[in-house]
Write a protein that holds these residues in place. Structure first.
Motif: not given
Length: 382
Positions: A1-14
């Motif tokens: 879940m942490r990895t998914w949240v981190r990846d989602a945050a990265t995609r949102l920033r980009s």
């Protein structure tokens, strides 16, 4: 879940700004059509804005205008057919045929063809009663397209190099992913997988063509926005593009030799997998070097990584030549050498120095050494 949240945050920033821009363009198109021009239910205004804006990134102004007119024309044609024939199977067939044909002729991407066809189909399904012509839908599509055109120019003016940076990363990533696919097929001695990789390799010219289109679009944006100080970077990218084109061709030949090797059903030497893996790392680093150079970041660090990985690939491959390998392996080694040369030239190294360093890594620098002569003859035959 942490990895998914981190990846989602990265995609949102980009991509977060893209979401904001698409939403704003659709809302503005709706406001202009509904409140300013007072069209009832202006569905096609925000729809056209989203379609045109989504397709205009990285494209030249002329191409964006063509997309705008194509979307509006699809709506108009559908409207006229419904008016003339009424809703029905024949109307659906003609609308789809004319819409898709028009978009394919102008070179639209598949996503745009589908989106515009869905919009035209919606018009047929919710068409006005027979005998009633509702031309405001065509005007709504023009309004949405015009808003998208203005938004695309504002987006380009804010960061004119962003589409080119994204395309550079995408092009090099495509080549690196292709090498990974070839390497996996060789490791598994899987002829079907190797043929699939070759089929993909035959399409790698697309990534070079898309890079060339992105360079042209960026140059046009820079000239329109009077931001000519970046034009020097475009000249460097154009020079690198030639090397990218050569590298893509070499990788295609490498993939073809991979099919031949897997057809023999012999185990792939582990050194070959290591060499291709190092070459893959070099391709990824070269792409990051170009992207960082365009953004003004630390490109030298990635260029050094590309340099080291490319030479490492050649050094590992050199060991295979001392074992008198089969012809497909020799051919793959030759393409590793050629691709390494293209990558090193692409990150800015001098032509003569590149040849000397690569041949030294391959063991070809001492012309009088017997092993060097043997290596040369085998590479020539490959």
């Amino acid at each position: 879940m942490r990895t998914w949240v981190r990846d989602a945050a990265t995609r949102l920033r980009s991509d977060g700004m893209t979401v904001v821009e698409l939403t704003a363009a659709a809302v503005v198109a709706w406001i202009v059509a509904a409140l300013v021009i007072r069209h009832p239910d202006p569905f096609f205004a925000p729809t056209a804005a989203l379609v045109v804006l989504g397709e205009s990134r990285g494209r030249r102004l002329r191409q964006t205008v063509e997309i705008l007119l194509a979307v509006a024309a699809a709506v108009l044609v559908a409207e006229l057919l419904v008016y003339a024939l009424g809703p029905g199977t024949e109307t659906v067939l003609l609308v789809l045929l004319l819409t898709t044909t028009t978009l394919v002729v102008i070179g639209a991407r598949r996503a745009l063809v589908v989106q515009a066809s869905v919009s035209a189909m919606y018009l047929v399904v919710v068409s006005a009663p027979n005998g009633t012509l509702m031309p405001f839908r065509f005007v709504d599509a023009l309004i949405g397209g015009a808003v998208a055109l203005a938004a695309s120019q504002l987006m380009a003016a804010r960061d004119p190099l962003a589409p080119l940076v994204a395309q550079a990363r995408r092009s090099y990533t495509d080549l690196a992913d292709l090498l990974d696919q070839v390497n996996a097929a060789l490791k598994g001695c899987d002829e079907d997988a190797a043929r699939a990789a070759l089929d993909r390799a035959r399409q790698v010219d697309d990534c070079v063509a898309e890079m060339q289109a992105a360079v042209l679009a960026t140059g046009e944006t820079l000239r329109l926005g009077l931001r000519r100080r970046h034009l020097g970077k475009l000249a460097e990218v154009e020079a690198t593009l030639r090397q990218l084109d050569y590298a893509a061709r070499n990788i295609r030949v490498l993939a073809r030799a991979g099919v031949t090797l897997t057809r023999r059903h012999t185990a792939t030497p582990p050194e070959l997998a290591a060499a291709i893996g190092a070459l893959t790392s070099a391709v990824r680093s070269a792409g990051e070097a170009m992207a960082h150079d365009l953004t003004g970041a630390d490109a030298d660090r990635h260029a050094r990584r590309a340099d080291a990985a490319a030479l490492e690939a050649v050094r590992i491959a050199a060991g295979l030549l001392r074992t008198d390998p089969p012809l497909p392996v020799t051919m793959i080694v030759g393409q590793i050498r050629a691709t390494a040369i293209d990558l090193l030239r692409g990150v800015g190294h001098d032509d003569v120095a590149v040849l000397d360093r690569v041949d030294e890594a391959l063991g070809l620098s001492r012309a009088g050494h017997p092993a060097a002569v043997g290596h040369r003859s085998r590479l020539a035959s490959g």
